[in-house]
Scaffold this motif. Sequence first.
Motif, PDB file in Angstrom:
ATOM      1  N   ASN A   5       0.826  -1.203   0.000  1.00  0.00           N
ATOM      2  CA  ASN A   5       0.000   0.000   0.000  1.00  0.00           C
ATOM      3  C   ASN A   5       0.863   1.257   0.000  1.00  0.00           C
ATOM      4  O   ASN A   5       0.573   2.232  -0.697  1.00  0.00           O
ATOM      5  CB  ASN A   5      -0.915  -0.007   1.227  1.00  0.00           C
ATOM      6  N   SER A   6       1.954   1.236   0.777  1.00  0.00           N
ATOM      7  CA  SER A   6       2.863   2.383   0.825  1.00  0.00           C
ATOM      8  C   SER A   6       3.536   2.596  -0.522  1.00  0.00           C
ATOM      9  O   SER A   6       3.703   3.733  -0.972  1.00  0.00           O
ATOM     10  CB  SER A   6       3.920   2.168   1.905  1.00  0.00           C
ATOM     11  N   ASP A   7       3.933   1.500  -1.158  1.00  0.00           N
ATOM     12  CA  ASP A   7       4.563   1.593  -2.475  1.00  0.00           C
ATOM     13  C   ASP A   7       3.600   2.176  -3.503  1.00  0.00           C
ATOM     14  O   ASP A   7       3.985   2.998  -4.340  1.00  0.00           O
ATOM     15  CB  ASP A   7       5.035   0.214  -2.943  1.00  0.00           C
ATOM     16  N   GLU A   8       2.345   1.756  -3.432  1.00  0.00           N
ATOM     17  CA  GLU A   8       1.342   2.260  -4.371  1.00  0.00           C
ATOM     18  C   GLU A   8       1.099   3.749  -4.161  1.00  0.00           C
ATOM     19  O   GLU A   8       0.947   4.507  -5.128  1.00  0.00           O
ATOM     20  CB  GLU A   8       0.035   1.479  -4.213  1.00  0.00           C
ATOM     21  N   LYS A   9       1.077   4.180  -2.909  1.00  0.00           N
ATOM     22  CA  LYS A   9       0.890   5.603  -2.612  1.00  0.00           C
ATOM     23  C   LYS A   9       2.060   6.420  -3.138  1.00  0.00           C
ATOM     24  O   LYS A   9       1.877   7.502  -3.700  1.00  0.00           O
ATOM     25  CB  LYS A   9       0.736   5.810  -1.102  1.00  0.00           C
ATOM     26  N   LEU A  10       3.273   5.888  -2.951  1.00  0.00           N
ATOM     27  CA  LEU A  10       4.459   6.584  -3.433  1.00  0.00           C
ATOM     28  C   LEU A  10       4.450   6.675  -4.955  1.00  0.00           C
ATOM     29  O   LEU A  10       4.765   7.723  -5.529  1.00  0.00           O
ATOM     30  CB  LEU A  10       5.722   5.863  -2.955  1.00  0.00           C
ATOM     31  N   GLU A  11       4.070   5.581  -5.609  1.00  0.00           N
ATOM     32  CA  GLU A  11       4.004   5.573  -7.073  1.00  0.00           C
ATOM     33  C   GLU A  11       2.974   6.574  -7.579  1.00  0.00           C
ATOM     34  O   GLU A  11       3.204   7.273  -8.571  1.00  0.00           O
ATOM     35  CB  GLU A  11       3.660   4.168  -7.572  1.00  0.00           C
ATOM     36  N   ARG A  12       1.840   6.651  -6.896  1.00  0.00           N
ATOM     37  CA  ARG A  12       0.796   7.595  -7.311  1.00  0.00           C
ATOM     38  C   ARG A  12       1.247   9.036  -7.097  1.00  0.00           C
ATOM     39  O   ARG A  12       1.003   9.903  -7.939  1.00  0.00           O
ATOM     40  CB  ARG A  12      -0.491   7.322  -6.529  1.00  0.00           C
ATOM     41  N   ARG A  13       1.937   9.268  -5.995  1.00  0.00           N
ATOM     42  CA  ARG A  13       2.458  10.611  -5.725  1.00  0.00           C
ATOM     43  C   ARG A  13       3.466  11.022  -6.800  1.00  0.00           C
ATOM     44  O   ARG A  13       3.438  12.153  -7.290  1.00  0.00           O
ATOM     45  CB  ARG A  13       3.113  10.640  -4.341  1.00  0.00           C
ATOM     46  N   GLU A  14       4.334  10.088  -7.175  1.00  0.00           N
ATOM     47  CA  GLU A  14       5.325  10.372  -8.207  1.00  0.00           C
ATOM     48  C   GLU A  14       4.651  10.589  -9.561  1.00  0.00           C
ATOM     49  O   GLU A  14       5.103  11.414 -10.363  1.00  0.00           O
ATOM     50  CB  GLU A  14       6.341   9.233  -8.298  1.00  0.00           C
ATOM     51  N   ALA A  15       3.563   9.857  -9.821  1.00  0.00           N
ATOM     52  CA  ALA A  15       2.830  10.026 -11.077  1.00  0.00           C
ATOM     53  C   ALA A  15       2.207  11.422 -11.156  1.00  0.00           C
ATOM     54  O   ALA A  15       2.182  12.049 -12.222  1.00  0.00           O
ATOM     55  CB  ALA A  15       1.746   8.958 -11.206  1.00  0.00           C
ATOM     56  N   ILE A  16       1.715  11.905 -10.023  1.00  0.00           N
ATOM     57  CA  ILE A  16       1.161  13.265  -9.979  1.00  0.00           C
ATOM     58  C   ILE A  16       2.257  14.285 -10.257  1.00  0.00           C
ATOM     59  O   ILE A  16       2.068  15.235 -11.025  1.00  0.00           O
ATOM     60  CB  ILE A  16       0.499  13.532  -8.608  1.00  0.00           C
ATOM     61  N   LEU A  17       3.423  14.087  -9.654  1.00  0.00           N
ATOM     62  CA  LEU A  17       4.538  15.008  -9.879  1.00  0.00           C
ATOM     63  C   LEU A  17       5.005  14.959 -11.334  1.00  0.00           C
ATOM     64  O   LEU A  17       5.343  15.994 -11.916  1.00  0.00           O
ATOM     65  CB  LEU A  17       5.698  14.678  -8.939  1.00  0.00           C
ATOM     66  N   ASP A  18       5.007  13.763 -11.933  1.00  0.00           N
ATOM     67  CA  ASP A  18       5.377  13.643 -13.347  1.00  0.00           C
ATOM     68  C   ASP A  18       4.424  14.457 -14.219  1.00  0.00           C
ATOM     69  O   ASP A  18       4.849  15.183 -15.128  1.00  0.00           O
ATOM     70  CB  ASP A  18       5.337  12.176 -13.791  1.00  0.00           C
ATOM     71  N   ALA A  19       3.126  14.321 -13.940  1.00  0.00           N
ATOM     72  CA  ALA A  19       2.116  15.045 -14.715  1.00  0.00           C
ATOM     73  C   ALA A  19       2.245  16.550 -14.510  1.00  0.00           C
ATOM     74  O   ALA A  19       2.140  17.337 -15.458  1.00  0.00           O
ATOM     75  CB  ALA A  19       0.716  14.575 -14.314  1.00  0.00           C
ATOM     76  N   ALA A  20       2.490  16.954 -13.272  1.00  0.00           N
ATOM     77  CA  ALA A  20       2.630  18.378 -12.966  1.00  0.00           C
ATOM     78  C   ALA A  20       3.877  18.956 -13.622  1.00  0.00           C
ATOM     79  O   ALA A  20       3.854  20.083 -14.134  1.00  0.00           O
ATOM     80  CB  ALA A  20       2.690  18.579 -11.456  1.00  0.00           C
ATOM     81  N   GLU A  21       4.956  18.197 -13.611  1.00  0.00           N
ATOM     82  CA  GLU A  21       6.199  18.671 -14.222  1.00  0.00           C
ATOM     83  C   GLU A  21       5.989  18.963 -15.704  1.00  0.00           C
ATOM     84  O   GLU A  21       6.397  20.015 -16.212  1.00  0.00           O
ATOM     85  CB  GLU A  21       7.296  17.624 -14.039  1.00  0.00           C
ATOM     86  N   GLU A  22       5.338  18.052 -16.381  1.00  0.00           N
ATOM     87  CA  GLU A  22       5.070  18.248 -17.810  1.00  0.00           C
ATOM     88  C   GLU A  22       4.146  19.443 -18.034  1.00  0.00           C
ATOM     89  O   GLU A  22       4.366  20.255 -18.934  1.00  0.00           O
ATOM     90  CB  GLU A  22       4.440  16.983 -18.395  1.00  0.00           C
ATOM     91  N   ALA A  23       3.129  19.574 -17.179  1.00  0.00           N
ATOM     92  CA  ALA A  23       2.179  20.680 -17.322  1.00  0.00           C
ATOM     93  C   ALA A  23       2.838  22.023 -17.049  1.00  0.00           C
ATOM     94  O   ALA A  23       2.618  22.999 -17.775  1.00  0.00           O
ATOM     95  CB  ALA A  23       0.997  20.471 -16.375  1.00  0.00           C
TER      96      ALA A  23
END
Length: 218
Positions: A5-23
């Motif tokens: 569960n912690s790994d999934e949360k971290l992956e989702r957080r990183e995915a949000i940052l990836d999307a924000a970085e591109e935006a």
Amino acid sequence: MRSRNSDEKLERREAILDAAEEAFIQQRFDKTSMNSIAQSAGLSRALLYVYFRDKEDIHLGLCARAADSLHQRMSHYTEKCTSGFSAMAAIGEAYLDFYYNERDYFRIITLASGLGNVKHDTVKEMTPSQQAYIAAEKRIMALMASCVQRGIEDKSVDTNVITDPMKTAMYMRGSLHGLIMLQDAGGSSLFDSEGMDRKTWLIQCKALISRAMAPHKN
């Protein structure tokens, strides 16, 4: 050992940052909305607020990434230096390299200084993004100060002028960052009107900063 569960949360957080970085890179920070970040990340807008306080908090998460990258470059440039002075000069090389090769990260860090986000006094009050960014910035300044301290100890710098490692590190950081900002795309138009080459000017400025810290020969 982290849970799934912690790994999934971290992956989702990183995915949000990836999307924000591109935006942020494509649309600029002020024109990017939480809705556009959510759409890019494939998440609901409400879920974004589970991981980040607001858009500024997402930006600080990206600042932590950028600061980590700058620290890695500085570490790489200074690891084989044989004196404190050469390590301090290498810091300047690393800063310019960071700007030329990760210009978007440089601008992300620059924007942080105008947001006024990192102002809480206790770690308990800070978001994970704030904690990560402050920790990354402390690593950068600690590395720079250690190079200055080394120069004081091996007398490869002017110890009549340079006595406080952290203050000197702050002078170096402020000078380098400010000079780069001055000639950046949105900087002074004098470079164009006077026909000055920005890259050559930055190299000369870096040399002047180094010369100011070198021991003066009688």
